[in-house]
Design a protein around this motif. Structure first.
Motif, mmCIF file in Angstrom:
data_model
loop_
_atom_site.group_PDB
_atom_site.id
_atom_site.type_symbol
_atom_site.label_atom_id
_atom_site.label_comp_id
_atom_site.label_asym_id
_atom_site.label_seq_id
_atom_site.Cartn_x
_atom_site.Cartn_y
_atom_site.Cartn_z
ATOM 1 N N PRO A 11 0.735 5.311 0.492
ATOM 2 C CA PRO A 11 -0.155 6.385 0.954
ATOM 3 C C PRO A 11 -0.393 7.425 -0.142
ATOM 4 C CG PRO A 11 1.570 5.939 2.568
ATOM 5 C CD PRO A 11 1.961 5.206 1.317
ATOM 6 N N GLY A 12 -1.656 7.780 -0.312
ATOM 7 C CA GLY A 12 -2.007 8.871 -1.209
ATOM 8 C C GLY A 12 -2.307 10.102 -0.383
ATOM 9 N N LYS B 57 -1.899 14.462 -6.774
ATOM 10 C CA LYS B 57 -1.316 13.132 -6.603
ATOM 11 C C LYS B 57 -1.472 12.291 -7.878
ATOM 12 C CE LYS B 57 0.087 13.160 -2.256
ATOM 13 N NZ LYS B 57 1.481 12.836 -1.841
ATOM 14 N N PRO C 34 -3.469 9.825 3.246
ATOM 15 C CA PRO C 34 -3.898 9.012 4.395
ATOM 16 C C PRO C 34 -4.713 9.849 5.371
ATOM 17 C CG PRO C 34 -1.548 9.545 4.530
ATOM 18 C CD PRO C 34 -2.008 10.017 3.189
ATOM 19 N N PRO C 35 -5.720 9.228 6.022
ATOM 20 C CA PRO C 35 -6.096 7.816 5.911
ATOM 21 C C PRO C 35 -7.201 7.568 4.895
ATOM 22 C CG PRO C 35 -7.284 8.798 7.719
ATOM 23 C CD PRO C 35 -6.462 9.907 7.107
ATOM 24 N N TYR C 36 -7.476 8.560 4.050
ATOM 25 C CA TYR C 36 -8.660 8.484 3.201
ATOM 26 C C TYR C 36 -8.424 7.778 1.864
ATOM 27 C CZ TYR C 36 -9.578 12.343 6.409
ATOM 28 O OH TYR C 36 -9.703 13.123 7.533
ATOM 29 N N TRP C 37 -7.215 7.827 1.356
ATOM 30 C CA TRP C 37 -6.997 7.468 -0.050
ATOM 31 C C TRP C 37 -5.604 6.880 -0.204
ATOM 32 C CZ3 TRP C 37 -5.215 10.900 -4.488
ATOM 33 C CH2 TRP C 37 -5.690 10.453 -5.717
ATOM 34 N N SER C 38 -5.516 5.643 -0.668
ATOM 35 C CA SER C 38 -4.225 4.979 -0.818
ATOM 36 C C SER C 38 -4.146 4.300 -2.181
ATOM 37 C CB SER C 38 -4.011 3.938 0.281
ATOM 38 O OG SER C 38 -4.004 4.543 1.557
ATOM 39 N N VAL D 298 0.851 -1.195 0.000
ATOM 40 C CA VAL D 298 0.000 0.000 0.000
ATOM 41 C C VAL D 298 0.884 1.241 0.000
ATOM 42 C CG1 VAL D 298 -1.757 1.297 1.261
ATOM 43 C CG2 VAL D 298 -1.843 -1.208 1.215
#
Length: 269
Positions: free
Chosen positions: A133-134, A201, A136-140, A131
């Motif tokens: 992180p995009g 991103k 975090p913690p919402y979007w990865s 995983v």
């Protein structure tokens, strides 16, 4: 699904005829646009469904069956590296449990099952998945690597942007790519008020990749404007960033390695 398997729609649905007409009109518009690199799955899905003799979509769910996911994975791989799929073997993987998404919307969380399949490649190491992180913690993101397979995998760094359709097909794609990153749709960032950062991103991942795939369900492609990847505001941002990395007139690259992005805007009107 409504255009591919109309028999699964309620017989008394008032919008039934309108839905069929709209699907055909949208598909005709996409085909007429001649979008560079566009892969038309509609005909392939219909042909496979006819061969099966039953819907290629799950009952009480908006997604493809495992057979549909396999077809998507093979079609995509054939467009990137023709013939590579032939090095794999598709084997049964038991029953896959899932909660139908349309049933969940009315509070029914009863699990259903369908036959599962996996892709095996002799002599190719199993993908290593992690995983990334995009926001975090919402979007990865999910990034997978296959090491030591040489020319038996796509060596170029690849990014797949999409929704739950290609997320379900991801395990069937990962064994063919040395470096594959799945970026979920940016709507997840929009829902928590981070759309601009989420778009940045996505642009970052596009700039890093040599092969970029955008997949989107029809209902999102035509029905969502603001947070969708197809929003012209985002496309302008993406084009500007990519142009910064376009080859210099001398032939030497500046920053990045991506060519200019051209988009037929009539598609988004």
């Amino acid at each position: 699904k409504s255009g591919m398997s109309p028999g699964q729609l309620p017989a008394d649905l008032p919008e039934r005829a309108c839905t069929a007409h709209a699907h055909a009109a949208r598909l005709a518009a996409l085909r007429a646009a001649h979008i560079p690199g566009w892969i038309d799955l509609d005909a392939r899905l219909k042909q496979r469904q006819a061969q099966l003799g039953h819907p290629i979509y799950l009952p009480r769910d908006t997604h493809w069956t495992e057979v549909g996911s396999l077809l998507y994975a093979r079609t995509l791989l054939d467009a990137i590296r023709p013939g590579l799929w032939e090095s794999a073997k598709v084997v049964p993987a038991g029953e896959r449990s899932y909660v139908p998404d349309t049933a969940r919307q009315i509070g029914d969380t009863t699990k259903a099952q369908e036959p599962g399949f996996r892709v095996e490649r002799r002599g190719v190491p199993a993908p290593r998945v992690r995983v990334v992180p995009g926001l975090p913690p919402y979007w990865s993101f999910l990034r997978s690597n296959v090491e030591g397979a040489g020319p038996r995998v796509v060596r170029d760094r690849t990014m797949v942007y999409g929704d739950s359709y290609d997320l379900r097909a991801l395990p069937k794609l990962q064994p063919f790519f040395a470096d594959l990153t799945h970026v979920p749709e940016v709507i997840a960032a929009y829902l928590v008020g981070l759309l601009d950062r989420g778009q940045d991103k996505v642009v970052e991942q596009v700039r890093r990749a040599r092969i970029v795939v955008f997949e989107q369900a029809e209902r999102i492609f035509w029905g969502v404007k603001g947070p969708a990847i197809w929003n012209p505001v985002f496309l302008d941002k993406l084009e500007r960033r990519l142009l910064r990395g376009a080859p210099a007139p001398s032939g030497r690259a500046t920053r990045g390695r991506n060519p200019k992005l051209t988009v037929p805007r009539d598609v988004f009107r």
